[in-house]
Each structure stands twice: as structure tokens, then as C-alpha cells.
Design a protein around this motif. Structure first.
Motif, PDB file in Angstrom:
ATOM      1  N   GLU A   1       0.817  -1.218   0.000  1.00  0.00           N
ATOM      2  CA  GLU A   1       0.000   0.000   0.000  1.00  0.00           C
ATOM      3  C   GLU A   1       0.851   1.270   0.000  1.00  0.00           C
ATOM      4  O   GLU A   1       0.378   2.332  -0.426  1.00  0.00           O
ATOM      5  N   ASN A   2       2.083   1.172   0.478  1.00  0.00           N
ATOM      6  CA  ASN A   2       2.940   2.358   0.597  1.00  0.00           C
ATOM      7  C   ASN A   2       4.153   2.324  -0.332  1.00  0.00           C
ATOM      8  O   ASN A   2       5.065   3.130  -0.175  1.00  0.00           O
ATOM      9  N   GLU A   3       4.148   1.419  -1.288  1.00  0.00           N
ATOM     10  CA  GLU A   3       5.296   1.252  -2.180  1.00  0.00           C
ATOM     11  C   GLU A   3       5.662   2.544  -2.898  1.00  0.00           C
ATOM     12  O   GLU A   3       6.824   2.977  -2.902  1.00  0.00           O
ATOM     13  N   GLY A   4       4.670   3.177  -3.533  1.00  0.00           N
ATOM     14  CA  GLY A   4       4.937   4.413  -4.280  1.00  0.00           C
ATOM     15  C   GLY A   4       5.448   5.520  -3.388  1.00  0.00           C
ATOM     16  O   GLY A   4       6.383   6.241  -3.748  1.00  0.00           O
ATOM     17  N   TYR A   5       4.870   5.644  -2.215  1.00  0.00           N
ATOM     18  CA  TYR A   5       5.296   6.693  -1.275  1.00  0.00           C
ATOM     19  C   TYR A   5       6.733   6.470  -0.833  1.00  0.00           C
ATOM     20  O   TYR A   5       7.545   7.409  -0.808  1.00  0.00           O
ATOM     21  N   MET A   6       7.082   5.236  -0.485  1.00  0.00           N
ATOM     22  CA  MET A   6       8.446   4.945  -0.031  1.00  0.00           C
ATOM     23  C   MET A   6       9.456   5.237  -1.136  1.00  0.00           C
ATOM     24  O   MET A   6      10.524   5.811  -0.873  1.00  0.00           O
ATOM     25  N   TRP A   7       9.128   4.854  -2.360  1.00  0.00           N
ATOM     26  CA  TRP A   7      10.036   5.065  -3.484  1.00  0.00           C
ATOM     27  C   TRP A   7      10.265   6.558  -3.725  1.00  0.00           C
ATOM     28  O   TRP A   7      11.402   6.992  -3.923  1.00  0.00           O
TER      29      TRP A   7
ATOM     30  N   GLU B   1      18.878  -0.214 -13.978  1.00  0.00           N
ATOM     31  CA  GLU B   1      18.623   0.500 -15.232  1.00  0.00           C
ATOM     32  C   GLU B   1      17.671  -0.265 -16.164  1.00  0.00           C
ATOM     33  O   GLU B   1      16.915   0.340 -16.911  1.00  0.00           O
ATOM     34  N   LYS B   2      17.714  -1.593 -16.113  1.00  0.00           N
ATOM     35  CA  LYS B   2      16.907  -2.391 -17.043  1.00  0.00           C
ATOM     36  C   LYS B   2      15.637  -2.964 -16.409  1.00  0.00           C
ATOM     37  O   LYS B   2      14.898  -3.708 -17.056  1.00  0.00           O
ATOM     38  N   SER B   3      15.396  -2.631 -15.168  1.00  0.00           N
ATOM     39  CA  SER B   3      14.248  -3.232 -14.473  1.00  0.00           C
ATOM     40  C   SER B   3      12.911  -2.649 -14.926  1.00  0.00           C
ATOM     41  O   SER B   3      11.888  -3.318 -14.808  1.00  0.00           O
ATOM     42  N   LYS B   4      12.941  -1.395 -15.391  1.00  0.00           N
ATOM     43  CA  LYS B   4      11.683  -0.692 -15.729  1.00  0.00           C
ATOM     44  C   LYS B   4      10.755  -0.671 -14.515  1.00  0.00           C
ATOM     45  O   LYS B   4       9.522  -0.733 -14.638  1.00  0.00           O
ATOM     46  N   TYR B   5      11.376  -0.572 -13.356  1.00  0.00           N
ATOM     47  CA  TYR B   5      10.613  -0.589 -12.105  1.00  0.00           C
ATOM     48  C   TYR B   5       9.721   0.635 -11.988  1.00  0.00           C
ATOM     49  O   TYR B   5      10.184   1.770 -12.127  1.00  0.00           O
ATOM     50  N   LYS B   6       8.444   0.404 -11.802  1.00  0.00           N
ATOM     51  CA  LYS B   6       7.475   1.478 -11.667  1.00  0.00           C
ATOM     52  C   LYS B   6       6.525   1.117 -10.534  1.00  0.00           C
ATOM     53  O   LYS B   6       5.585   0.349 -10.748  1.00  0.00           O
ATOM     54  N   PRO B   7       6.781   1.621  -9.341  1.00  0.00           N
ATOM     55  CA  PRO B   7       5.913   1.241  -8.207  1.00  0.00           C
ATOM     56  C   PRO B   7       4.502   1.752  -8.349  1.00  0.00           C
ATOM     57  O   PRO B   7       4.255   2.764  -9.031  1.00  0.00           O
ATOM     58  N   LYS B   8       3.611   1.046  -7.690  1.00  0.00           N
ATOM     59  CA  LYS B   8       2.213   1.492  -7.709  1.00  0.00           C
ATOM     60  C   LYS B   8       2.080   2.810  -6.961  1.00  0.00           C
ATOM     61  O   LYS B   8       2.749   3.049  -5.972  1.00  0.00           O
ATOM     62  N   LYS B   9       1.214   3.660  -7.464  1.00  0.00           N
ATOM     63  CA  LYS B   9       1.008   4.970  -6.805  1.00  0.00           C
ATOM     64  C   LYS B   9       0.089   4.826  -5.613  1.00  0.00           C
ATOM     65  O   LYS B   9      -0.733   3.941  -5.561  1.00  0.00           O
TER      66      LYS B   9
ATOM     67  N   PRO C   1       7.254  -1.994   8.671  1.00  0.00           N
ATOM     68  CA  PRO C   1       8.140  -3.077   9.124  1.00  0.00           C
ATOM     69  C   PRO C   1       9.596  -2.667   8.881  1.00  0.00           C
ATOM     70  O   PRO C   1       9.863  -1.694   8.162  1.00  0.00           O
ATOM     71  N   GLY C   2      10.527  -3.391   9.461  1.00  0.00           N
ATOM     72  CA  GLY C   2      11.926  -3.154   9.144  1.00  0.00           C
ATOM     73  C   GLY C   2      12.244  -3.673   7.748  1.00  0.00           C
ATOM     74  O   GLY C   2      11.433  -4.355   7.127  1.00  0.00           O
ATOM     75  N   ARG C   3      13.390  -3.300   7.220  1.00  0.00           N
ATOM     76  CA  ARG C   3      13.908  -3.848   5.960  1.00  0.00           C
ATOM     77  C   ARG C   3      13.069  -3.496   4.725  1.00  0.00           C
ATOM     78  O   ARG C   3      13.035  -4.248   3.764  1.00  0.00           O
ATOM     79  N   VAL C   4      12.406  -2.356   4.737  1.00  0.00           N
ATOM     80  CA  VAL C   4      11.598  -2.023   3.559  1.00  0.00           C
ATOM     81  C   VAL C   4      12.478  -1.793   2.333  1.00  0.00           C
ATOM     82  O   VAL C   4      12.027  -1.980   1.201  1.00  0.00           O
ATOM     83  N   GLY C   5      13.735  -1.420   2.538  1.00  0.00           N
ATOM     84  CA  GLY C   5      14.651  -1.275   1.405  1.00  0.00           C
ATOM     85  C   GLY C   5      14.868  -2.603   0.707  1.00  0.00           C
ATOM     86  O   GLY C   5      14.942  -2.669  -0.521  1.00  0.00           O
ATOM     87  N   ALA C   6      14.957  -3.675   1.479  1.00  0.00           N
ATOM     88  CA  ALA C   6      15.096  -5.020   0.905  1.00  0.00           C
ATOM     89  C   ALA C   6      13.827  -5.392   0.146  1.00  0.00           C
ATOM     90  O   ALA C   6      13.894  -5.985  -0.940  1.00  0.00           O
ATOM     91  N   TRP C   7      12.668  -5.038   0.696  1.00  0.00           N
ATOM     92  CA  TRP C   7      11.404  -5.366   0.032  1.00  0.00           C
ATOM     93  C   TRP C   7      11.293  -4.634  -1.308  1.00  0.00           C
ATOM     94  O   TRP C   7      10.903  -5.230  -2.313  1.00  0.00           O
ATOM     95  N   ILE C   8      11.671  -3.348  -1.342  1.00  0.00           N
ATOM     96  CA  ILE C   8      11.626  -2.601  -2.606  1.00  0.00           C
ATOM     97  C   ILE C   8      12.628  -3.185  -3.594  1.00  0.00           C
ATOM     98  O   ILE C   8      12.339  -3.324  -4.788  1.00  0.00           O
ATOM     99  N   GLY C   9      13.814  -3.553  -3.106  1.00  0.00           N
ATOM    100  CA  GLY C   9      14.804  -4.185  -3.978  1.00  0.00           C
ATOM    101  C   GLY C   9      14.263  -5.466  -4.596  1.00  0.00           C
ATOM    102  O   GLY C   9      14.539  -5.778  -5.763  1.00  0.00           O
ATOM    103  N   TRP C  10      13.482  -6.188  -3.833  1.00  0.00           N
ATOM    104  CA  TRP C  10      12.840  -7.424  -4.312  1.00  0.00           C
ATOM    105  C   TRP C  10      11.883  -7.125  -5.459  1.00  0.00           C
ATOM    106  O   TRP C  10      11.896  -7.806  -6.483  1.00  0.00           O
ATOM    107  N   GLN C  11      11.073  -6.086  -5.303  1.00  0.00           N
ATOM    108  CA  GLN C  11      10.119  -5.728  -6.366  1.00  0.00           C
ATOM    109  C   GLN C  11      10.862  -5.265  -7.616  1.00  0.00           C
ATOM    110  O   GLN C  11      10.433  -5.526  -8.747  1.00  0.00           O
ATOM    111  N   MET C  12      11.990  -4.623  -7.404  1.00  0.00           N
ATOM    112  CA  MET C  12      12.796  -4.159  -8.537  1.00  0.00           C
ATOM    113  C   MET C  12      13.383  -5.357  -9.302  1.00  0.00           C
ATOM    114  O   MET C  12      13.364  -5.386 -10.546  1.00  0.00           O
ATOM    115  N   VAL C  13      13.880  -6.338  -8.565  1.00  0.00           N
ATOM    116  CA  VAL C  13      14.442  -7.533  -9.199  1.00  0.00           C
ATOM    117  C   VAL C  13      13.341  -8.308  -9.919  1.00  0.00           C
ATOM    118  O   VAL C  13      13.546  -8.814 -11.029  1.00  0.00           O
ATOM    119  N   ARG C  14      12.172  -8.390  -9.313  1.00  0.00           N
ATOM    120  CA  ARG C  14      11.044  -9.048  -9.982  1.00  0.00           C
ATOM    121  C   ARG C  14      10.721  -8.356 -11.307  1.00  0.00           C
ATOM    122  O   ARG C  14      10.462  -9.011 -12.320  1.00  0.00           O
TER     123      ARG C  14
END
Length: 318
Positions: free
Chosen positions: A230-236, A310-318, A274-287
Motif C-alpha cells: 500500500e505504501n510502495e509508491g510513497y516509499m520510493w 537501469e533495465k528493471s523498468k521498475y514502476k511502483p504502484k502509486k 516493518p523493518g527492511r523495507v529497502g530489501a522489500w523494494i529491492g525485491w520488487q525491482m528484481v522481480r
């Protein structure tokens, strides 16, 4: 047009499911028979006068420089005898866990064919939560005293650590150790590289532990996964606006990568995060990277973090 898009989406969904089914069928055909040695039982059921025999059989558990009195004391110390008793109550029958190991290493051999089938050795360690399960090439060592259940009376740890002292966390912990051994240590120590480093090992769980939930893979409660989604876009946006992605400030590791009760944005949301949200965002980027690039899992683990970003085309949900 809407009907066409719907048909395309449904077709892609079934294509993806068919591909997954093919993988799982191939995995099932891989012969794996994990052997388990209960060193915890051997150690605590050995008579003190026979300690030398145990040391000869398991030399890697008895580093040079420690006097025998250390081991004899642990054998007979009432508190450690009690820990051992509790471990035996919980894991009197280790076969269900062994079967999980079989399934895990069938997946490991599918994606990493040259990997040797390891022997699993169970121990009662020193309550070191940083070394719950260790993959070491031909051995997997599991400290069973740290998988008795989060509410066990022995645990005098913070809640964010205890929540992962469950049997269900054994396999995710083994995969973490396995992945770390296969991910090169790149020179870049900025935040985005660390996020992607953690994202790689979490993505490895997507493939090696397909039956596990995202919460189980990262060690969150289900509501913590929901909060991140729910907070992915905000954190990014926060990380970008504060220009943190390329910062090498070591404090950022503590704030967003390391295990912690919550992540430190220094905002009101900290109490809910939760803790480790940087790891969670990194996970979504790798996905996202894996969705947009044709790369094997071994290749992914060795790919430079900068290239993944650069090649992930990562675009978090708003």
C-alpha cells in the motif's frame, strides 16, 4: 479494445501457469534424497568420557583452542539440557522437515544443476539468531533451538526477531544463506546496490520456494506485506526526493536494510512500517527486471546491481 486486452491478459496468465507447471513437473523428476544427522542428539546423549569420539566424528564443531571443559560444561549444564529437551519435543520426528529439504534441493538442482546435494546436520547452538541456518557447500547446519516457535518461553528477544523463530522459517533461512554464497560482493556500497543485493536473495526464494508466501519469504507478518504494497509508491518517492539511492551513508543500511522493528523515515509512518523495507523494494525491482529480461537465476545473482536498476523498468504502484 477492452475485450482484446482482457483476452491478452488471460492468455498470458494461462501461459505463465503452464510454464510454472512444466517447471514443477521437471523438478519432481530430479532425484534428491537428503540425509539428516542429528548432532544435537549425539552431543547431548553422549557420556562425558566419550567426548573424544564425538570430536573425531564431527571435528568442524570443535574448533581448536577451546578446552574440553567448554563442551563438557554444555553437555551437563541444566539450562542447555532443558533446551535440548524442548528441541526433542518439537522435532522428535524430523521427517516432515527432511521432506521439505528434499523439495527445496530438487528446485536448487533444477536451477543450479552442478550443486552438490548437501547433508543436513541439526545442532543446538548458542542462541545466535544471526546463524540460524547455514549453507556450506556440502553441509547445511540448522540450529534447532531457534525454531521452537515465536512464543516459546526461552526467547528473550525483540518481537521482530522472534516472529521468525518458527519451523516454517527453516527453508527461507537456508535459501538466504545459499543465495548469499552465490551473489558476488560488488564494489558499490550505495543504498540502491544494497537494496538489489537483498532483492536478489529474496527473488531466489520465489523460484526455490514457490509454495511459500511473500510474508514467509521475507520474514514479515501478512499485515506487514500489505503495508509495503500500500505504501510502495510513497516509499520510493521518499528515497528519490531525499537523494538516498546513491548515498553510501552507512546509517541508511540500519534504517532500511538491516533487521529492525521498523524502518526509519523519521515520520509518523515509522510506527506502522516493518523493518527492511529497502530489501522489500529491492525485491520488487528484481522481480520487474526478471519480468522484462530473459535471464536465468544464476545469471541474475551475478548481474551488476546498476544493470538491474537501469533495465528493471521498475514502476511502483502509486
Amino acid at each position: 479494445m477492452k475485450i482484446y486486452r482482457f483476452v491478452v491478459v488471460v492468455s498470458l496468465f494461462f501461459l505463465s501457469c503452464d510454464q510454472k507447471n512444466k517447471v514443477e513437473k521437471a523438478v519432481e523428476e530430479i532425484p534428491v534424497d537428503i540425509k539428516v544427522e542429528r548432532f544435537d542428539k549425539v552431543f547431548f546423549e553422549t557420556k562425558p568420557e566419550d567426548l573424544a569420539k564425538v570430536k573425531k566424528q564431527y571435528p568442524y564443531f570443535f574448533p581448536a583452542g577451546n578446552d574440553d571443559t567448554v563442551w563438557l560444561s554444555k553437555m551437563q549444564e541444566p539450562i542447555w539440557r532443558e533446551v535440548y529437551t524442548e528441541v526433542q519435543k518439537k522435532y522428535a520426528d524430523f521427517e516432515p522437515v527432511r521432506q521439505e529439504f528434499n523439495l527445496l534441493f530438487q528446485h536448487v538442482k533444477f536451477y543450479f544443476p552442478k550443486t552438490k546435494t548437501p547433508k543436513v546436520i541439526t545442532v543446538v547452538g548458542e542462541m545466535d539468531y544471526t546463524a540460524k541456518a547455514i549453507y556450506a557447500d556440502t553441509l547445511v547446519i540448522v540450529a534447532l533451538e531457534l525454531y521452537l516457535g515465536k512464543d516459546h518461553r526461552f526467547y528473550q528477544f525483540p518481537g521482530y526477531l522472534k516472529q521468525n523463530f518458527e519451523q516454517k522459517q527453516i527453508m527461507p533461512d537456508v535459501v538466504t544463506s545459499f543465495a548469499y554464497r552465490n551473489i558476488p560482493d560488488y564494489a558499490d556500497k550505495n543504498l540502491i546496490s544494497q537494496m538489489i543485493f537483498e532483492g536478489k536473495q529474496l527473488y531466489a526464494k520465489d523460484l526455490l520456494l514457490p509454495g511459500y508466501t511473500d510474508a514467509e519469504k521475507i520474514g514479515y507478518a501478512p499485515e506487514q506485506i500489505k503495508w509495503c504494497e500500500e505504501n510502495e509508491g510513497y516509499m520510493w518517492r521518499y528515497l528519490i526526493e531525499k537523494e538516498m539511492l546513491y548515498s553510501i551513508d552507512p546509517k541508511l543500511t540500519t534504517r532500511f536494510i538491516a533487521p529492525a522493528p521498523f524502518s526509519k523515515f523519521y515520520l509518523e509512518i515509522d510506527n506502522d512500517s516493518p523493518g527492511r523495507v529497502g530489501a522489500w523494494i529491492g525485491w520488487q525491482m528484481v522481480r520487474s527486471y526478471m519480468k522484462n529480461n530473459t535471464v536465468t537465476l544464476p545469471e541474475l545473482l551475478k548481474t551488476d546491481p546498476k544493470e538491474i536498476f537501469e533495465k528493471s523498468k521498475y514502476k511502483p504502484k502509486k
